[in-house]
Design an enzyme around this catalytic site. Structure first.
Site, PDB file in Angstrom:
ATOM      1  N   TYR A   1      17.392  44.692 -19.406  1.00 37.59           N
ATOM      2  CA  TYR A   1      16.911  45.807 -18.584  1.00 37.59           C
ATOM      3  C   TYR A   1      17.731  45.836 -17.295  1.00 37.59           C
ATOM      4  CZ  TYR A   1      12.607  45.983 -21.446  1.00 37.59           C
ATOM      5  OH  TYR A   1      11.695  46.076 -22.470  1.00 37.59           O
TER       6      TYR A   1
ATOM      7  N   LEU B   1       1.793  55.500 -23.551  1.00 38.24           N
ATOM      8  CA  LEU B   1       1.850  56.863 -23.011  1.00 38.24           C
ATOM      9  C   LEU B   1       3.051  57.629 -23.573  1.00 38.24           C
ATOM     10  CD1 LEU B   1       0.913  56.195 -19.273  1.00 38.24           C
ATOM     11  CD2 LEU B   1      -0.578  56.706 -21.216  1.00 38.24           C
TER      12      LEU B   1
ATOM     13  N   ARG C   1       6.218  57.256 -23.336  1.00 34.88           N
ATOM     14  CA  ARG C   1       7.262  57.489 -22.327  1.00 34.88           C
ATOM     15  C   ARG C   1       6.957  58.706 -21.457  1.00 34.88           C
ATOM     16  NH1 ARG C   1      10.822  53.727 -24.281  1.00 34.88           N
ATOM     17  NH2 ARG C   1      10.726  53.372 -26.535  1.00 34.88           N
ATOM     18  N   GLY C   2       5.677  58.846 -21.131  1.00 34.65           N
ATOM     19  CA  GLY C   2       5.249  59.921 -20.237  1.00 34.65           C
ATOM     20  C   GLY C   2       4.797  61.172 -20.945  1.00 34.65           C
TER      21      GLY C   2
END
Length: 335
Positions: A60, A210, A212-213
């Protein structure tokens, strides 16, 4: 650490973890630009609320995320936190992914760098990010087991593997959890993977709760994604797919309004309702987003309400895959 969040055991052999955990990936640019101080404040907000599970990966931000967590933990107690770290995904200098390496020697190398960046002498849960197609899972697990015996790793987890791989891995060494995408619109694990995990006593740390929104109010007014945003290249967020998926979100929003909660809170509450062995990992990037997620833990849904939610968002009506085709091909869980 406060007592706002109760804990559950992660799998039959794992530690006690908070009912939801914090996923830190989005703090290192996967969804566009971020603010470091806001990110650190979010980590602090999660820990102070009673969350003890923080999930990261050495890839990341090519190490940025681990360094960020190290900085955040300088003002909190290391023993209050369970660090879950993924390794093995390799990236080039342009940020592109160039393969997976989970050979025992590579595993030791990746771990050495993570320990240094995180400023710790052990990792609570260490897991390959993906199945390495060039090496038997038994060999990878054997290498990880040696690190457990040496005290550098407390528990072994896996990520995005299928039921057969899960069985083979668990035959070598206990696996505390499988980290895998699971949400109202990504329910593929229910057919085979989840039943096998439960049979073996392996917990599920669910990411993408979620989507990714998507399962929130944030995209309902329209969305423009930066080129560096994962969603700019994700099939579910493209053109007609996004339009179709937002219709499902609108149906969910109507139910959320009836309960006077947000779409995101309803989506998290649904995931929590699936069982105490499923621990959602919430990718909050701001303290207020964490507070929103935290409130979802107290939402109680009846069987009738759960049925209405699932009817509003039928999994078979979701448009587009959860990853681009090339990335889907890397997922043992999708075979």
């Amino acid at each position: 650490m406060t007592d706002n969040l109760h804990t559950v055991q992660l799998g039959k052999t794992g530690p006690a973890v908070s009912r939801i955990g914090l996923g830190a990936m989005g703090m290192s640019g996967m969804y566009g630009s971020t603010d470091e101080q806001t990110s650190i404040a979010t980590v602090h907000a999660a820990i102070d609320s009673g969350a003890n599970l923080i999930d990261t990966g050495d890839f990341y931000g090519m190490g940025h995320n681990e360094l960020l967590i190290r900085q955040a933990l300088t003002e909190r107690k290391r023993e209050d936190v369970l660090l879950s770290v993924k390794y093995g995904a390799m990236r080039g200098p342009d940020g592109g992914f160039v393969g997976v390496d989970t050979r025992p020697a590579a595993t030791r190398n990746f771990l050495a760098y993570s320990l240094q960046r995180l400023g710790t002498d052990y990792i609570d849960i260490y897991r390959p990010a993906r199945l390495d197609p060039s090496i038997p899972i038994e060999e990878t697990m054997g290498g990880l087991a040696e690190l457990v015996q040496a005290g550098y790793v407390r528990h072994i987890g896996l990520s995005e593997v299928g039921a057969e791989t899960l069985r083979r891995a668990a035959a070598v060494h206990p696996v505390v959890d499988l980290q895998i995408e699971y949400s109202l619109i990504s329910r593929g694990i229910e057919a085979e993977i989840l039943p096998v995990a439960r049979e073996l006593g392996i917990g599920i740390t669910a990411y993408g709760v979620l989507s990714r929104g998507l399962l929130s109010d944030s995209l309902r007014g329209g969305a423009q994604f930066a080129p560096t945003d994962f969603r700019a290249h994700s099939p579910r967020f493209q053109g007609e797919n996004l339009t179709a998926n937002l219709r499902l979100v609108d149906a969910l929003a109507a139910i959320a309004a009836e309960h006077q909660v947000s779409v995101a809170q309803l989506a998290i509450a649904w995931a929590l309702s699936r069982g105490a062995d499923i621990v959602p990992i919430i990718g909050a990037r701001r303290p207020d987003r964490w507070s929103e997620a935290l409130a979802a833990v107290d939402i109680q849904l009846s069987e009738a309400e759960l049925a209405a939610i699932e009817a509003a968002v039928p999994a078979d009506q979701v448009a587009g895959g959860r990853y681009a085709e090339a990335q889907m091909a890397m997922l043992d869980s999708e075979r």
